[in-house]
Write a protein that holds these residues in place. Structure first.
Motif, short mmCIF file in Angstrom:
data_model
loop_
_atom_site.label_atom_id
_atom_site.label_comp_id
_atom_site.label_asym_id
_atom_site.label_seq_id
_atom_site.Cartn_x
_atom_site.Cartn_y
_atom_site.Cartn_z
N LEU A 1 -3.00 6.15 -3.57
CA LEU A 1 -1.68 6.53 -2.97
C LEU A 1 -1.27 7.94 -3.04
O LEU A 1 -0.49 8.36 -2.12
N THR A 2 -2.16 8.65 -3.85
CA THR A 2 -1.82 10.16 -3.92
C THR A 2 -2.79 10.97 -2.94
O THR A 2 -2.55 12.22 -2.85
N SER A 3 -3.76 10.22 -2.39
CA SER A 3 -4.58 10.77 -1.33
C SER A 3 -3.89 10.65 -0.06
O SER A 3 -2.89 10.47 0.10
N ASP A 4 -4.41 11.78 0.85
CA ASP A 4 -3.49 12.01 2.12
C ASP A 4 -3.62 10.63 3.05
O ASP A 4 -2.74 10.49 3.81
N GLN A 5 -4.63 9.85 2.87
CA GLN A 5 -4.68 8.45 3.50
C GLN A 5 -5.72 7.86 2.69
O GLN A 5 -6.57 8.25 2.03
N PHE A 6 -5.29 6.31 3.16
CA PHE A 6 -6.45 5.27 2.38
C PHE A 6 -6.53 4.37 3.51
O PHE A 6 -5.92 4.20 4.69
N ASN A 7 -7.60 3.55 3.38
CA ASN A 7 -8.29 2.54 4.30
C ASN A 7 -8.21 1.04 3.77
O ASN A 7 -8.27 1.12 2.48
N LEU A 8 -7.90 0.09 4.68
CA LEU A 8 -7.85 -1.00 4.04
C LEU A 8 -9.06 -1.79 4.92
O LEU A 8 -9.14 -1.66 5.95
N ARG A 9 -9.71 -2.75 4.11
CA ARG A 9 -10.75 -3.65 4.94
C ARG A 9 -10.51 -4.97 4.56
O ARG A 9 -10.14 -5.43 3.25
#
Length: 178
Positions: free
Chosen positions: A140-148
Motif C-alpha cells: 500500500l505504500t508502493s505506487d500501485q498494486f495488482n490483484l489476482r
C-alpha cells in the motif's frame, strides 16, 4: 498529601485518555475499488486466474487529509474484502466453489490477501471474503498494486460476470510527527 495523590491520579487518567485518543487518530480506513470480469464458458472444478487493472495507491496528497504522509505509515492490514456482482442483473455467486484474492506490487512478491472456500449455492450477489493477517505496508505504500483472483467454479458460467472488488485497509501511521 491527599491533594497530591488526587492530582497525580487525575494526571494519570488524563494522560492515559490522551494517549488512547492519539492512538485512535493515527489509525484510519482506506478503501480501494476495482473491477474484474469472470468470462463465460470457463470449465468447472478447475481453478483459473482473473487479473484486475493496476490499482493506484493513495498519494501523499491523499494522506495529507489524514494529517500524515505515505512515508509515515507504520502498518497496513486488510479489514474486509467484498465482491459484488455488477452485471448481469440478478446474477449471484452460486457458480463459485472457491475464490482466493492475491496482492502483488512490482517490487514485492505475491501473497494471499483474502479467500472464501466451500461457497454455498445459496450465495447472493455479494460475497465477503476472509482476510488474512498479512502485513501489507509494502504493497500500500508502493505506487500501485495488482490483484489476482484465483477462481474455481462448480457450474458453467454462460455469460460474462462483471464483479466489483471492494477492499478496506486499516492504516496505522504517525500523525503530525507522533
Amino acid at each position: 498529601m491527599k491533594t497530591a495523590i488526587s492530582f497525580f491520579t487525575i494526571l494519570l487518567l488524563v494522560t492515559e485518555f490522551s494517549c488512547k485518543k492519539i492512538a485512535d487518530v493515527t489509525k484510519f480506513n482506506l478503501p480501494y475499488h476495482t473491477e474484474a470480469t469472470i468470462e463465460a464458458g470457463v470449465a468447472t472444478l478447475l481453478p483459473f486466474d482473473i487479473r484486475t487493472p493496476e490499482v493506484t495507491t493513495a498519494t501523499d496528497a491523499d494522506y495529507k487529509g489524514y494529517k500524515t504522509q505515505r512515508r509515515l505509515v507504520q502498518s497496513v492490514k486488510l479489514n474486509s474484502l467484498r465482491l459484488t456482482v455488477l452485471r448481469p442483473d440478478g446474477r449471484s455467486f452460486d457458480f463459485l466453489k472457491k475464490i482466493e484474492v492475491y496482492i502483488s506490487a512490482d517490487e514485492h512478491e505475491e501473497i494471499l490477501l483474502a479467500h472464501k472456500d466451500n461457497i454455498a449455492d445459496t450465495a447472493g450477489s455479494q460475497l465477503d471474503l476472509e482476510p488474512t493477517e498479512e502485513e501489507l505496508k509494502k504493497y500500500l505504500t508502493s505506487d500501485q498494486f495488482n490483484l489476482r483472483l484465483k477462481v474455481t467454479t462448480d457450474k458453467v458460467v454462460n455469460q460474462d460476470v462483471d464483479v466489483k472488488v471492494s477492499a478496506n485497509f486499516r492504516i496505522d501511521a504517525n500523525v503530525l510527527g507522533l
